[in-house]
Scaffold this motif. Sequence first.
Motif, PDB file in Angstrom:
ATOM      1  N   VAL A  85      45.800 -24.348 -40.093  1.00 25.55           N
ATOM      2  CA  VAL A  85      45.486 -23.089 -39.420  1.00 25.55           C
ATOM      3  C   VAL A  85      44.142 -22.548 -39.891  1.00 25.55           C
ATOM      4  O   VAL A  85      43.744 -22.768 -41.029  1.00 25.55           O
ATOM      5  N   PRO A  86      43.403 -21.827 -39.009  1.00 27.51           N
ATOM      6  CA  PRO A  86      42.070 -21.306 -39.362  1.00 27.51           C
ATOM      7  C   PRO A  86      42.113 -19.957 -40.085  1.00 27.51           C
ATOM      8  O   PRO A  86      41.161 -19.200 -40.041  1.00 27.51           O
ATOM      9  N   PHE A  87      43.234 -19.650 -40.724  1.00 30.20           N
ATOM     10  CA  PHE A  87      43.355 -18.390 -41.461  1.00 30.20           C
ATOM     11  C   PHE A  87      44.168 -18.640 -42.726  1.00 30.20           C
ATOM     12  O   PHE A  87      44.936 -19.593 -42.804  1.00 30.20           O
ATOM     13  N   GLN A  88      44.003 -17.792 -43.718  1.00 25.30           N
ATOM     14  CA  GLN A  88      44.762 -17.915 -44.967  1.00 25.30           C
ATOM     15  C   GLN A  88      46.188 -17.451 -44.701  1.00 25.30           C
ATOM     16  O   GLN A  88      46.408 -16.285 -44.358  1.00 25.30           O
ATOM     17  N   PRO A  89      47.185 -18.358 -44.792  1.00 18.84           N
ATOM     18  CA  PRO A  89      48.572 -17.947 -44.544  1.00 18.84           C
ATOM     19  C   PRO A  89      49.018 -16.886 -45.555  1.00 18.84           C
ATOM     20  O   PRO A  89      48.659 -16.932 -46.731  1.00 18.84           O
ATOM     21  N   THR A  90      49.787 -15.919 -45.079  1.00 20.60           N
ATOM     22  CA  THR A  90      50.304 -14.845 -45.916  1.00 20.60           C
ATOM     23  C   THR A  90      51.765 -15.141 -46.244  1.00 20.60           C
ATOM     24  O   THR A  90      52.543 -15.468 -45.340  1.00 20.60           O
ATOM     25  N   GLU A  91      52.125 -15.029 -47.498  1.00 22.19           N
ATOM     26  CA  GLU A  91      53.499 -15.294 -47.904  1.00 22.19           C
ATOM     27  C   GLU A  91      54.438 -14.334 -47.187  1.00 22.19           C
ATOM     28  O   GLU A  91      54.158 -13.141 -47.060  1.00 22.19           O
ATOM     29  N   GLY A  92      55.537 -14.872 -46.702  1.00 22.23           N
ATOM     30  CA  GLY A  92      56.515 -14.050 -45.996  1.00 22.23           C
ATOM     31  C   GLY A  92      56.299 -13.998 -44.489  1.00 22.23           C
ATOM     32  O   GLY A  92      57.129 -13.470 -43.762  1.00 22.23           O
ATOM     33  N   ARG A  93      55.183 -14.560 -44.009  1.00 23.58           N
ATOM     34  CA  ARG A  93      54.912 -14.575 -42.566  1.00 23.58           C
ATOM     35  C   ARG A  93      54.972 -16.015 -42.078  1.00 23.58           C
ATOM     36  O   ARG A  93      54.391 -16.907 -42.680  1.00 23.58           O
ATOM     37  N   ALA A  94      55.673 -16.236 -40.993  1.00 19.15           N
ATOM     38  CA  ALA A  94      55.862 -17.576 -40.453  1.00 19.15           C
ATOM     39  C   ALA A  94      54.561 -18.132 -39.879  1.00 19.15           C
ATOM     40  O   ALA A  94      53.775 -17.409 -39.270  1.00 19.15           O
ATOM     41  N   VAL A  95      54.367 -19.423 -40.102  1.00 21.75           N
ATOM     42  CA  VAL A  95      53.229 -20.152 -39.542  1.00 21.75           C
ATOM     43  C   VAL A  95      53.815 -21.352 -38.812  1.00 21.75           C
ATOM     44  O   VAL A  95      54.765 -21.963 -39.293  1.00 21.75           O
ATOM     45  N   CYS A  96      53.283 -21.664 -37.644  1.00 20.61           N
ATOM     46  CA  CYS A  96      53.795 -22.833 -36.931  1.00 20.61           C
ATOM     47  C   CYS A  96      52.647 -23.766 -36.551  1.00 20.61           C
ATOM     48  O   CYS A  96      51.508 -23.340 -36.405  1.00 20.61           O
ATOM     49  N   ARG A 142      34.070 -23.738 -39.789  1.00 15.73           N
ATOM     50  CA  ARG A 142      35.381 -23.110 -39.880  1.00 15.73           C
ATOM     51  C   ARG A 142      36.214 -23.793 -40.960  1.00 15.73           C
ATOM     52  O   ARG A 142      36.309 -25.001 -41.023  1.00 15.73           O
ATOM     53  N   GLU A 143      36.831 -22.992 -41.797  1.00 15.70           N
ATOM     54  CA  GLU A 143      37.681 -23.502 -42.870  1.00 15.70           C
ATOM     55  C   GLU A 143      39.130 -23.478 -42.396  1.00 15.70           C
ATOM     56  O   GLU A 143      39.583 -22.509 -41.804  1.00 15.70           O
ATOM     57  N   TYR A 144      39.844 -24.554 -42.644  1.00 11.26           N
ATOM     58  CA  TYR A 144      41.251 -24.637 -42.274  1.00 11.26           C
ATOM     59  C   TYR A 144      42.118 -24.651 -43.523  1.00 11.26           C
ATOM     60  O   TYR A 144      41.727 -25.175 -44.567  1.00 11.26           O
ATOM     61  N   PHE A 145      43.311 -24.091 -43.401  1.00  7.45           N
ATOM     62  CA  PHE A 145      44.265 -24.028 -44.488  1.00  7.45           C
ATOM     63  C   PHE A 145      45.517 -24.789 -44.071  1.00  7.45           C
ATOM     64  O   PHE A 145      45.853 -24.854 -42.889  1.00  7.45           O
ATOM     65  N   THR A 146      46.209 -25.355 -45.045  1.00  9.34           N
ATOM     66  CA  THR A 146      47.427 -26.113 -44.769  1.00  9.34           C
ATOM     67  C   THR A 146      48.629 -25.252 -45.111  1.00  9.34           C
ATOM     68  O   THR A 146      48.664 -24.580 -46.140  1.00  9.34           O
ATOM     69  N   ALA A 147      49.629 -25.277 -44.222  1.00 10.57           N
ATOM     70  CA  ALA A 147      50.863 -24.534 -44.428  1.00 10.57           C
ATOM     71  C   ALA A 147      52.013 -25.377 -43.889  1.00 10.57           C
ATOM     72  O   ALA A 147      51.786 -26.382 -43.218  1.00 10.57           O
ATOM     73  N   TRP A 161      54.671 -27.275 -32.163  1.00  7.37           N
ATOM     74  CA  TRP A 161      55.850 -26.425 -32.105  1.00  7.37           C
ATOM     75  C   TRP A 161      55.547 -25.140 -31.339  1.00  7.37           C
ATOM     76  O   TRP A 161      56.344 -24.666 -30.550  1.00  7.37           O
ATOM     77  N   PHE A 162      54.357 -24.585 -31.551  1.00  7.32           N
ATOM     78  CA  PHE A 162      53.951 -23.379 -30.832  1.00  7.32           C
ATOM     79  C   PHE A 162      53.939 -23.631 -29.331  1.00  7.32           C
ATOM     80  O   PHE A 162      54.450 -22.824 -28.544  1.00  7.32           O
TER      81      PHE A 162
END
Length: 92
Positions: free
Chosen positions: A69-80, A53-58, A84-85
């Motif tokens: 997070v284990p998904f490519q963050p999309t600009e304009g969408r919040a990531v936590c 599994r590939e992780y991305f930093t946001a 915090w979640f």
Amino acid sequence: MYEDKTLICKDCGKEFIFSAGEQEFYAEKGLQNEPQRCKECRMARKNAAKSEREYFTATCAGCGGEAKVPFQPTEGRAVCCGAWFAEMKEEG
């Protein structure tokens, strides 16, 4: 009603026991196929999938910290981040 069965692992070829209790559990869950792999091969397969599994930093939208997070963050969408979640989930 159920009796232990000896099955052959399709990965390593070793015999393993499909116990009466496991058969009952499968029946309760509506699972119709018998296991094809021994416990060791099932665990090895599961762990191999985890390491790929590939992780991305946001940046966390809640605390501003780093979130992996284990998904490519999309600009304009919040990531936590996980902390915090969990905090937001407890608050309702």
